[in-house]
Every structure is written in structure tokens, then in C-alpha cells.
Design a protein around this motif. Structure first.
Motif, mmCIF file in Angstrom:
data_model
loop_
_atom_site.group_PDB
_atom_site.id
_atom_site.type_symbol
_atom_site.label_atom_id
_atom_site.label_comp_id
_atom_site.label_asym_id
_atom_site.label_seq_id
_atom_site.Cartn_x
_atom_site.Cartn_y
_atom_site.Cartn_z
ATOM 1 N N ASP A 254 -10.387 -17.124 -36.359
ATOM 2 C CA ASP A 254 -9.358 -18.097 -36.017
ATOM 3 C C ASP A 254 -9.294 -18.237 -34.503
ATOM 4 O O ASP A 254 -9.688 -17.335 -33.751
ATOM 5 N N ASN A 255 -8.816 -19.377 -34.050
ATOM 6 C CA ASN A 255 -8.849 -19.690 -32.628
ATOM 7 C C ASN A 255 -8.032 -18.711 -31.782
ATOM 8 O O ASN A 255 -8.448 -18.322 -30.688
ATOM 9 N N GLU A 256 -6.874 -18.303 -32.290
ATOM 10 C CA GLU A 256 -6.016 -17.407 -31.511
ATOM 11 C C GLU A 256 -6.691 -16.058 -31.268
ATOM 12 O O GLU A 256 -6.661 -15.526 -30.146
ATOM 13 N N SER A 257 -7.327 -15.511 -32.310
ATOM 14 C CA SER A 257 -8.005 -14.218 -32.155
ATOM 15 C C SER A 257 -9.216 -14.331 -31.246
ATOM 16 O O SER A 257 -9.495 -13.434 -30.429
ATOM 17 N N LEU A 258 -9.954 -15.427 -31.375
ATOM 18 C CA LEU A 258 -11.103 -15.650 -30.502
ATOM 19 C C LEU A 258 -10.676 -15.703 -29.042
ATOM 20 O O LEU A 258 -11.309 -15.103 -28.167
ATOM 21 N N TYR A 259 -9.621 -16.428 -28.794
ATOM 22 C CA TYR A 259 -9.131 -16.560 -27.414
ATOM 23 C C TYR A 259 -8.718 -15.202 -26.842
ATOM 24 O O TYR A 259 -9.087 -14.861 -25.705
ATOM 25 N N ALA A 260 -7.984 -14.429 -27.616
ATOM 26 C CA ALA A 260 -7.556 -13.108 -27.146
ATOM 27 C C ALA A 260 -8.764 -12.224 -26.843
ATOM 28 O O ALA A 260 -8.783 -11.496 -25.832
ATOM 29 N N PHE A 261 -9.779 -12.286 -27.694
ATOM 30 C CA PHE A 261 -10.990 -11.490 -27.470
ATOM 31 C C PHE A 261 -11.704 -11.929 -26.204
ATOM 32 O O PHE A 261 -12.108 -11.082 -25.377
ATOM 33 N N LEU A 262 -11.874 -13.211 -26.000
ATOM 34 C CA LEU A 262 -12.576 -13.696 -24.816
ATOM 35 C C LEU A 262 -11.828 -13.308 -23.539
ATOM 36 O O LEU A 262 -12.448 -12.896 -22.545
ATOM 37 N N CYS A 263 -10.511 -13.424 -23.569
ATOM 38 C CA CYS A 263 -9.717 -13.024 -22.396
ATOM 39 C C CYS A 263 -9.936 -11.549 -22.062
ATOM 40 O O CYS A 263 -10.033 -11.171 -20.888
ATOM 41 N N SER A 264 -10.048 -10.726 -23.106
ATOM 42 C CA SER A 264 -10.191 -9.279 -22.883
ATOM 43 C C SER A 264 -11.543 -8.922 -22.278
ATOM 44 O O SER A 264 -11.698 -7.836 -21.702
ATOM 45 N N GLN A 265 -12.519 -9.825 -22.383
ATOM 46 C CA GLN A 265 -13.865 -9.535 -21.892
ATOM 47 C C GLN A 265 -14.109 -10.037 -20.468
ATOM 48 O O GLN A 265 -15.131 -9.702 -19.865
ATOM 49 N N MET A 266 -13.203 -10.820 -19.936
ATOM 50 C CA MET A 266 -13.395 -11.360 -18.588
ATOM 51 C C MET A 266 -13.087 -10.309 -17.526
ATOM 52 O O MET A 266 -12.057 -9.645 -17.581
ATOM 53 N N LYS A 267 -13.983 -10.160 -16.559
ATOM 54 C CA LYS A 267 -13.805 -9.189 -15.473
ATOM 55 C C LYS A 267 -13.051 -9.790 -14.296
ATOM 56 O O LYS A 267 -12.219 -9.127 -13.677
#
Length: 355
Positions: A254-267
Motif C-alpha cells: 500500500d502507498n502509505e507503507s511504501l512511503y514510510a519505508f522509502l523515507c526510512s532509507q534516505m540518508k
């Protein structure tokens, strides 16, 4: 001339009239006027909100399930490489050329003719026809404005061009803006903090990462950096960078989970999603409508392209005449045989059918 041929002729005539009316997204009023008038001429008692036009088949019974037949009236802007006039319906052999003929005028008029015929037949379900607007831009005055006005829907057939094969899953869409910050300075003196260099590691990660859950119908979730903007001139170290990520989720994310994951990977970069509302959609193989398609020899598949299905809070499938590869292309066309075949198959699909 047979009744089926009459339907095809009326469908082609209406589609020709619609092609001649420019109906780019958010400018569909004249096309909606024409549809509303034609539906009134056919005694279908059309209703309208904004540029969305619909009708409910006679004999509505709240105790019965309801099937929605939906297609959109808006088009994209014509690309520059059109050879023909995109707003002049042109017949060449068995093809009708014109903007919106394939996406999705063919489905729009075929479903309307199907609706007209089914209005006069005994059914074990309610039937609603909806010609919606702003589909190409997922606009707020499109199907989301119309759906609250309709009876509760149990399942929908969306008339997008699929070669009359059922698309039973569809990728979603999420657009994300990314930002990196630096400190400006003179390039000759090695001053400042370069926002481009700050973003590099995050951009490489976005390029290389692969989501582990792969769909049998839709394949992998895909993300692509499609825009990068930074810098003002050659001798100034850029202090900001902006980029855009196009994310196409399959049904496992789902879009919300994807977004949270991508944010967590940004340095170094900050992400901001423009919207979460365009989710992936799917309908079960066991659904009676899909089962009926299978019994007719149709081949289900997954669609990579977005439609109003993303905004439907009920099961749906895409099934319509034409080919997706013609959509948004120069010299778009639909074949008369495709419209005829669509009406025939829609009627076969929905006659003596029960949910």
C-alpha cells in the motif's frame, strides 16, 4: 439491418460526434452535454453532477446487487506528431481515427449500447451506467464526485482498452517529491556544500533497490526517478536539489507503507508524497464476474496502467475494446469490429448473470 448492427452504427455515430468535441480533462462540459442529450433521447433518464453523467436501469431494487458500467469522456492533450486532425473523426477502411477513439471512447459507447439493451431485459441485478470525467488526471471533480450520488455498487466493469480481455489487477501510483539541501558557494573556491553530491547516495539507492514481493499478474513494484532539478549557473555550488519519484505499486504494497519505508532509507534527502489515494487494485479470480469471463474463454491479466479503478472502493475489472498501446499516441483509432465485438461480449457476459 440487424439489431446488433443498429447498435454498432449508433455507437460509432455517437463516438464520431464526441471526437469532434475537444474534451481534454477538466474541459468536458460540451461532451457531457452531448451524452446527456443522447441518453435523454433514448429515454434513459440521465442524471448529472459536474461533467459526470449517469443513468440507473429501470426496476432498481435495493435488495439486489448492483453492477456499474463505467468509462471516461475526457482525453489527454493531442501530441504534436498527429498527422490527421485529432478532432476530426476520420474513417479509413474499418478504422475510426480521432483523439479519444481508443481511450476510451470505444468502451464508452459500447457500454452505453450494452446498457440500453439490458435495460429492456430481465436481470437479477441492478445496473448503472456512468460516463465520468477527469479520469486522465485523477481529478477531484471526476468519479470521486459522482460515486456518492450512485446506489451502493457491488462490482464494476471499466471500459478501458484491453482487447476485450479482463484486466483483473492494476498497478497503483504514488508520486513523491525529494529534496536535498546544501550550502551555496563559489565553485572556483571549493566553497559550500553541493546539494547534488548530498543527494547522490540516495539517488543511487533509489535506482538499485528492488522490492521483494513480486506479483504474478503485475510483476514487481517499480519506482523511477523521473525529474532532477538543481543549480542556477556553472560557477555557483547548488544549495538545493529537487527530484521526483514515480512509484507503481503492485497489490502487495500500500502507498502509505511504501512511503514510510522509502523515507526510512534516505540518508540525506527528505521525501514528501503528493497523495496516497491511487492504490493498486485487484479482483479475485473466484469472483462471479471473473468466473464468467473465464467461461467465455477470456484470459485475465494484470495492467500496468492506472485508471479510475484506483478510486473505486469496490471490486472492479477493466474490459474494453481497443488496445492500450494505442492510448495517448498520435493517430489513435478504434476498429468498427472492435466495437461490435465488445457489445456482443458485454451482452454475453451480463445476460442471465447473477452475483
Amino acid at each position: 439491418m440487424s439489431r446488433m448492427n443498429d447498435c454498432v452504427c449508433e455507437a460509432v455515430d455517437l463516438l464520431s460526434e464526441l471526437i469532434a468535441i475537444p474534451s481534454v480533462s477538466r474541459s468536458e462540459a460540451q461532451a457531457a452535454d452531448l451524452l446527456q442529450k443522447r441518453m435523454a433521447d433514448w429515454q434513459l433518464q440521465p442524471q448529472r453532477i459536474g461533467n459526470n453523467v449517469w443513468a440507473i436501469a429501470p426496476g432498481y431494487d435495493a435488495a439486489l446487487p448492483t453492477i456499474l458500467l463505467n468509462a471516461h469522456i475526457d482525453t489527454v492533450k493531442p501530441v504534436a506528431s498527429w498527422v490527421r486532425n485529432p478532432f476530426e473523426p476520420t474513417v479509413e477502411g474499418s478504422r475510426l481515427y480521432g483523439l479519444g477513439s481508443n481511450d476510451c471512447g470505444g468502451g464508452l459507447v459500447s457500454l452505453l449500447q450494452t446498457f440500453r439493451q439490458l435495460c429492456n431485459r430481465q436481470r437479477s441485478y441492478n445496473l448503472v451506467y456512468l460516463a465520468s470525467c477527469e479520469e486522465e488526471v485523477s481529478g477531484k471533480d471526476g468519479i470521486v464526485l459522482a460515486l456518492p450520488q450512485l446506489p451502493a455498487i457491488d462490482v464494476a466493469i471499466v471500459g478501458e482498452p484491453t482487447g476485450m480481455q479482463p484486466a483483473i489487477a492494476e498497478k497503483g501510483l504514488m508520486v513523491i517529491d525529494g529534496y536535498a539541501k546544501g550550502v551555496s558557494g563559489h565553485a572556483a573556491r571549493n566553497e559550500g556544500v553541493n546539494a547534488i553530491y548530498e543527494a547522490l547516495d540516495d539517488l543511487v539507492w533509489l535506482r538499485d533497490y528492488r522490492f521483494p514481493k513480486v506479483s504474478e499478474l503485475l510483476g514487481p513494484t517499480k519506482m523511477t526517478v523521473t525529474v532532477v532539478e538543481a543549480g542556477t549557473q556553472h560557477n555557483v555550488v547548488p544549495d538545493t536539489l529537487h527530484f521526483v519519484i514515480d512509484v507503481r505499486p503492485n497489490e502487495f504494497y500500500d502507498n502509505e507503507s511504501l512511503y514510510a519505508f522509502l523515507c526510512s532509507q534516505m540518508k540525506k534527502c527528505e521525501l514528501k508524497a503528493r497523495s496516497f489515494r491511487l492504490h493498486s487494485s485487484s479482483i479475485a479470480l473466484q469472483h462471479p464476474l471473473v468466473a464468467r469471463c473465464l467461461s467465455m474463454g477470456m484470459q485475465p491479466f494484470g495492467s500496468p496502467t492506472l485508471s479510475d479503478q484506483a478510486l473505486m472502493p469496490f471490486p472492479s475489472l477493466k474490459l474494453g475494446p481497443g488496445q492500450s498501446s494505442r492510448s495517448h499516441s498520435a493517430d489513435e483509432f478504434i476498429c468498427f469490429e472492435e466495437i461490435s465485438d465488445a457489445i456482443e461480449k458485454y451482452l454475453m457476459l451480463l445476460s442471465d448473470f447473477s452475483l
